[in-house]
Design an enzyme around this catalytic site. Sequence first.
Site, PDB file in Angstrom:
ATOM      1  N   CYS A 163       0.812  -1.226   0.000  1.00 35.10           N
ATOM      2  CA  CYS A 163       0.000   0.000   0.000  1.00 35.10           C
ATOM      3  C   CYS A 163       0.841   1.268   0.000  1.00 35.10           C
ATOM      4  O   CYS A 163       0.330   2.362  -0.226  1.00 35.10           O
ATOM      5  CB  CYS A 163      -0.948  -0.011   1.195  1.00 35.10           C
ATOM      6  SG  CYS A 163      -1.927  -1.500   1.267  1.00 35.10           S
ATOM      7  N   HIS A 210      -3.352   6.849   2.737  1.00 34.91           N
ATOM      8  CA  HIS A 210      -3.760   5.568   2.157  1.00 34.91           C
ATOM      9  C   HIS A 210      -5.135   5.213   2.716  1.00 34.91           C
ATOM     10  O   HIS A 210      -5.373   5.339   3.918  1.00 34.91           O
ATOM     11  CB  HIS A 210      -2.732   4.490   2.522  1.00 34.91           C
ATOM     12  CG  HIS A 210      -3.207   3.106   2.245  1.00 34.91           C
ATOM     13  ND1 HIS A 210      -3.767   2.748   1.038  1.00 34.91           N
ATOM     14  CD2 HIS A 210      -3.243   1.982   3.017  1.00 34.91           C
ATOM     15  CE1 HIS A 210      -4.124   1.479   1.076  1.00 34.91           C
ATOM     16  NE2 HIS A 210      -3.822   0.989   2.262  1.00 34.91           N
ATOM     17  N   ASN A 265     -10.080  -0.461  -0.016  1.00 33.47           N
ATOM     18  CA  ASN A 265      -8.616  -0.379   0.008  1.00 33.47           C
ATOM     19  C   ASN A 265      -8.080  -0.895  -1.328  1.00 33.47           C
ATOM     20  O   ASN A 265      -8.216  -2.077  -1.642  1.00 33.47           O
ATOM     21  CB  ASN A 265      -8.110  -1.248   1.170  1.00 33.47           C
ATOM     22  CG  ASN A 265      -6.598  -1.241   1.312  1.00 33.47           C
ATOM     23  OD1 ASN A 265      -5.883  -0.820   0.408  1.00 33.47           O
ATOM     24  ND2 ASN A 265      -6.105  -1.719   2.448  1.00 33.47           N
TER      25      ASN A 265
HETATM   26  O1  UT7 Z   1      -3.756  -1.538   3.779  1.00 35.79           O
HETATM   27  C1  UT7 Z   1      -2.670  -1.825   4.529  1.00 35.79           C
HETATM   28  C2  UT7 Z   1      -2.819  -2.236   5.899  1.00 35.79           C
HETATM   29  N1  UT7 Z   1      -4.091  -2.736   6.306  1.00 35.79           N
HETATM   30  C3  UT7 Z   1      -4.725  -2.137   7.288  1.00 35.79           C
HETATM   31  O2  UT7 Z   1      -4.313  -1.113   7.751  1.00 35.79           O
HETATM   32  C4  UT7 Z   1      -5.964  -2.812   7.807  1.00 35.79           C
HETATM   33  C5  UT7 Z   1      -5.933  -2.789   9.293  1.00 35.79           C
HETATM   34  N2  UT7 Z   1      -6.997  -3.499   9.966  1.00 35.79           N
HETATM   35  C6  UT7 Z   1      -8.307  -3.213   9.900  1.00 35.79           C
HETATM   36  O3  UT7 Z   1      -8.740  -2.375   9.122  1.00 35.79           O
HETATM   37  C7  UT7 Z   1      -9.218  -3.886  10.912  1.00 35.79           C
HETATM   38  O4  UT7 Z   1      -8.411  -4.590  11.822  1.00 35.79           O
HETATM   39  C8  UT7 Z   1     -10.251  -4.854  10.283  1.00 35.79           C
HETATM   40  C9  UT7 Z   1     -11.336  -4.053   9.577  1.00 35.79           C
HETATM   41  C10 UT7 Z   1      -9.612  -5.813   9.310  1.00 35.79           C
HETATM   42  C11 UT7 Z   1     -10.935  -5.654  11.398  1.00 35.79           C
HETATM   43  O5  UT7 Z   1     -11.510  -4.786  12.356  1.00 35.79           O
HETATM   44  P1  UT7 Z   1     -11.227  -4.973  13.920  1.00 35.79           P
HETATM   45  O6  UT7 Z   1     -12.026  -3.946  14.592  1.00 35.79           O
HETATM   46  O7  UT7 Z   1      -9.742  -4.947  14.128  1.00 35.79           O
HETATM   47  O8  UT7 Z   1     -11.842  -6.389  14.194  1.00 35.79           O
HETATM   48  P2  UT7 Z   1     -11.137  -7.689  14.827  1.00 35.79           P
HETATM   49  O9  UT7 Z   1     -10.261  -8.329  13.818  1.00 35.79           O
HETATM   50  O10 UT7 Z   1     -10.559  -7.363  16.160  1.00 35.79           O
HETATM   51  O11 UT7 Z   1     -12.402  -8.613  15.043  1.00 35.79           O
HETATM   52  C12 UT7 Z   1     -13.456  -8.271  15.976  1.00 35.79           C
HETATM   53  C13 UT7 Z   1     -14.581  -9.267  15.794  1.00 35.79           C
HETATM   54  C14 UT7 Z   1     -14.116 -10.729  15.821  1.00 35.79           C
HETATM   55  O12 UT7 Z   1     -15.117 -11.492  16.447  1.00 35.79           O
HETATM   56  P3  UT7 Z   1     -14.970 -11.933  17.994  1.00 35.79           P
HETATM   57  O13 UT7 Z   1     -13.690 -12.709  18.071  1.00 35.79           O
HETATM   58  O14 UT7 Z   1     -14.911 -10.637  18.766  1.00 35.79           O
HETATM   59  O15 UT7 Z   1     -16.203 -12.742  18.233  1.00 35.79           O
HETATM   60  C15 UT7 Z   1     -14.072 -11.105  14.360  1.00 35.79           C
HETATM   61  O16 UT7 Z   1     -14.220 -12.478  14.133  1.00 35.79           O
HETATM   62  O17 UT7 Z   1     -15.222  -9.082  14.530  1.00 35.79           O
HETATM   63  C16 UT7 Z   1     -15.246 -10.327  13.815  1.00 35.79           C
HETATM   64  N3  UT7 Z   1     -15.138 -10.034  12.397  1.00 35.79           N
HETATM   65  C17 UT7 Z   1     -16.220  -9.783  11.631  1.00 35.79           C
HETATM   66  N4  UT7 Z   1     -17.532  -9.764  11.915  1.00 35.79           N
HETATM   67  C18 UT7 Z   1     -18.372  -9.465  10.889  1.00 35.79           C
HETATM   68  C19 UT7 Z   1     -14.002  -9.915  11.642  1.00 35.79           C
HETATM   69  N5  UT7 Z   1     -14.339  -9.603  10.376  1.00 35.79           N
HETATM   70  C20 UT7 Z   1     -15.703  -9.522  10.344  1.00 35.79           C
HETATM   71  C21 UT7 Z   1     -16.625  -9.223   9.327  1.00 35.79           C
HETATM   72  N6  UT7 Z   1     -17.951  -9.199   9.641  1.00 35.79           N
HETATM   73  N7  UT7 Z   1     -16.241  -8.938   8.062  1.00 35.79           N
END
Ligand code: UT7
Length: 332
Positions: free
Chosen positions: A114, A255, A285
């Site tokens: 990115c 980004h 993204n």
């Molecule tokens: O582009 C270059 C670099 N990339 C980035 O900068 C991306 C960085 N990361 C992110 O944007 C975020 O971490 C995400 C959008 C990918 C995820 O968001 P988050 O707030 O960090 O969620 P998490 O991974 O901590 O997951 C929280 C919960 C989990 O469930 P439990 O364990 O709390 O029951 C996940 O399983 O959300 C769940 N989850 C979802 N639920 C519904 C993860 N993805 C999804 C989804 N829909 N798509």
Amino acid sequence: MAYAAFRSIGAYVPSKILSNEDLSKMVDTTDEWITKRTGIKERHIAAENEFTSDMGTKAAEIAIQRSGIDKSKIDMIICATISPDYFCMPSTATIISTKLGLGNVTAFDISAACTGFVYVLSIAKAFIESGMKKNVLIIGAEKLSSITDYTDRGTCILFGDGAGAALISATDNKTEAIIDVHTGADGTFADLLMTPNGGSGSMHDTLDQEAKSCFMQMKGNETFKVAVKTLTKDVVEILQDNNIDSSEIKHFVPHQANLRIIKAVGDALKLKEEQVVLTVEKYGNTSGASIPMAINDIYESGKLNAGELMLLDAFGGGLTWGSALVPFSPLK
Ligand code: UT7
């Protein structure tokens, strides 16, 4: 001494839209979750027979036309991509140069995920300042849908396809020159965001069994935390190094990974809402293409005017990061 000026911008977005509603029929997710956690509502997806080079070529044609510089004067093309037409060779930049009808140019790709567009900007600047090149076409182009696992809700909701391009050319007028570009990387975080298979580092006996490992995998939450910290630190440093206050920035172009990351960085830098460029809602993204696509958006909506200062800020797989202070300096 020659300086490097950012002359023009162009972008291309494929027509097919993949909405949050569409994704909620493919994986266990909802529009509400995606919107709240990422700010993304939809992303564009290239047609099956539409390659990264096709999108890069279309963006480049617009950037060249807007620059007022004859394409015969272009002496280098660099393409930032993690989804090239072919993984080993030829480079996407060489394919684009042929599609543009350019003759003998230096052409190559770089892999900085990115942060790719900021990396190619730094290379263009260095080649021009050294006197080796005069008109460098830089491109960020991605068909991320080709390396996305549409059964993994942690990644497939984020990524989209598209391309952006800019023409950077030599000038002896320092006031129109790119002020500074910072780039960095730390491979100790490599496992946070990677495509584990398909290269010389992969185990060939697992390749057939684990076709999915050719797709992107991400430890999203850990990446999120490093992203906010790194993006903020990098911008603070480039502003300090150049004695520029954040209030002097007309357009902060980060980004477009996640609205919450952009907001956290914007708040840490005390940027006003009108300074921050946002396209994540409609494109998701698009990795190396996200910054030039966002610059093109403000250009096409009449918000980017000659002489205005842009601050670019990127972060991605590698991990890599970078920032740049860039006045918009069209020729006409
Ligand atoms: O582009 C270059 C670099 N990339 C980035 O900068 C991306 C960085 N990361 C992110 O944007 C975020 O971490 C995400 C959008 C990918 C995820 O968001 P988050 O707030 O960090 O969620 P998490 O991974 O901590 O997951 C929280 C919960 C989990 O469930 P439990 O364990 O709390 O029951 C996940 O399983 O959300 C769940 N989850 C979802 N639920 C519904 C993860 N993805 C999804 C989804 N829909 N798509």
